[in-house]
Design an enzyme around this catalytic site. Structure first.
Site, short mmCIF file in Angstrom:
data_model
loop_
_atom_site.label_atom_id
_atom_site.label_comp_id
_atom_site.label_asym_id
_atom_site.label_seq_id
_atom_site.Cartn_x
_atom_site.Cartn_y
_atom_site.Cartn_z
N GLU A 6 4.40 -19.85 6.17
CA GLU A 6 5.08 -21.00 6.76
C GLU A 6 4.58 -21.33 8.18
OE1 GLU A 6 9.00 -18.27 7.88
OE2 GLU A 6 9.10 -20.44 8.01
N THR A 44 1.93 -15.28 1.09
CA THR A 44 3.01 -14.44 1.61
C THR A 44 3.49 -13.48 0.54
OG1 THR A 44 5.33 -14.34 2.31
CG2 THR A 44 4.69 -16.33 1.16
N ASP A 61 6.35 -12.47 0.53
CA ASP A 61 7.76 -12.84 0.34
C ASP A 61 7.96 -13.86 -0.78
OD1 ASP A 61 8.22 -11.19 2.45
OD2 ASP A 61 9.04 -12.70 3.80
N MET A 86 10.93 -5.71 1.98
CA MET A 86 10.69 -6.90 2.81
C MET A 86 11.30 -8.14 2.15
SD MET A 86 7.05 -6.54 4.71
CE MET A 86 6.93 -5.59 6.22
N GLN A 122 4.43 -2.06 1.60
CA GLN A 122 4.42 -3.14 0.61
C GLN A 122 3.30 -4.13 0.83
OE1 GLN A 122 8.94 -4.39 0.19
NE2 GLN A 122 8.49 -3.36 2.10
N ARG A 123 2.75 -4.14 2.03
CA ARG A 123 1.71 -5.14 2.34
C ARG A 123 0.32 -4.54 2.33
NH1 ARG A 123 4.04 -8.31 7.17
NH2 ARG A 123 2.20 -7.56 8.24
#
Ligand code: F6P
Length: 344
Positions: free
Chosen positions: A105, A127, A129, A171, A276-277
């Site tokens: 974003e 992302t 997310d 996350m 997680q990333r």
């Protein structure tokens, strides 16, 4: 317009799948006779004019690599007018006919503004997310979900052995996609997301009922952006980044304390954080990143600037960049309702 040279940057949080995009963009652009430079560390590299040439050699072997070979930052060039002026100056100085901005974003928000000021930009949504609109999925999400699911599976066996409640904080700043998908896939007993304020009494009731039917362990998955009723985001520090976001984290710890206090069951917390990333992208994310990268160059060749690549069903399409960032894509209420079928 005759495009000779393009620049590519990655901004915001890193994400598995960025390197597959960089590789696909570079390879497809070179095939089309366009030379490619990588801009270091997101928008920061356009302020400082830090670039690296990208060719077949430099993108070789990066497909399975996590992170981004270009580096990233949360620099916002619209924060200081002198930075914005430098970005515009450097675009000319570096002879960049087009810019490919890969980000979420914030990065794509900057891309939208620059595009409106006449810069030739193509956006690539990114992302873990999965909260960007106008695309069904972003790469990185699938990898993050699989990592979180595996963690939940592991928490299950130790929870069962010790008869404990295990809280897993995952996350998800504005949307609980990772929590919902990983929670469903991992068989979580409660999933808490930013879209629905936490009702601690209801959470404890679910756990107590489960225990009263003989299940003396439970798994609670909570997204870092989840809040209590009438509460606000939990963060470990007050400092804001250049886009005005706080560093989230801590909801799992608070939740775990409340559950233990109210149920009397021993409760532990695991915060998955950046695990997680990190690491290698899944096959899904490598393929999606590759398709996004190739499509970005098709858009360049068609002169369709100001567009963002997007996944719609099983097709790769294009939409105006601002459609991706205008409103955030929150968890589908029907999916969350489905997840609730398995609570307790
Ligand atoms: O937006 C992706 C994300 O992973 C969020 O879930 C999280 O809040 C944020 O990035 C963390 O950012 P940083 O790595 O800068 O702490």
């Amino acid at each position: 317009m005759n495009i000779k040279r393009l620049g590519i940057l990655t901004g915001g949080g890193d994400c598995p799948g960025l390197n597959p995009v960089i590789r696909a963009v570079t390879r497809r652009a070179i095939q089309a006779g366009i030379s490619v430079v990588g801009i270091r560390n997101g928008w920061k590299g356009l302020i400082t004019a830090e670039i690296i040439p990208l060719d077949l050699q430099s993108v070789s072997g990066i497909l399975p690599k996590g992170g981004t070979i270009l580096g990233t930052s949360r620099t916002n060039p619209y924060k200081h007018p002198e930075d914005l002026a430098r970005v515009k100056e450097n675009l000319v100085k570096l002879q960049l006919d087009v810019l490919i901005a890969i980000g979420g974003e914030d990065t794509l928000g900057v891309a939208t503004k620059l595009s409106k000021e006449g810069v030739n930009i193509i956006g690539v949504p990114k992302t873990i997310d999965n909260d960007l609109s106008a695309t069904d999925f972003t790469f990185g999400f699938d990898t993050a979900v699989n990592i979180a699911m595996e963690a939940i599976d592991r928490l299950h066996t130790t929870a069962e052995s010790h008869h404990r409640i295990m809280v897993a904080e995952v996350m998800g700043r504005h949307a609980g996609w990772i929590a919902t998908y990983a929670g469903i896939a991992g068989g979580a007993d409660v999933i808490l997301i930013p879209e629905e304020p936490i009702d601690i009494d209801a959470v404890c009731d679910i756990i107590k009922k489960r225990h009263s039917r003989g299940k003396d362990f439970s798994i609670v998955v909570v997204a870092e952006g989840a809040t209590f009723k009438e509460g606000s985001n939990i963060s470990t520090e007050e400092k804001l980044d250049e886009f005005g976001h706080v560093r989230l984290g801590g909801i799992g710890q608070i939740l775990s304390g409340l559950i233990e206090q109210r149920t009397g069951f021993e409760t532990r917390v695991t915060v998955l954080g950046h695990i997680q990333r990190g690491g290698s992208p899944t096959a899904f994310d490598r393929v999606l990143g590759t398709r996004f990268g190739v499509k970005a160059i098709e858009l360049v060749l068609e002169g369709r600037f100001g567009q963002m690549v997007s996944l719609q069903g099983n097709k790769i399409a294009a939409v105006p960049i601002e459609q991706g960032t205008g409103t955030l894509k929150t968890v589908d209420p029907q999916l969350y309702q489905l997840a609730k079928t398995f609570f307790g």
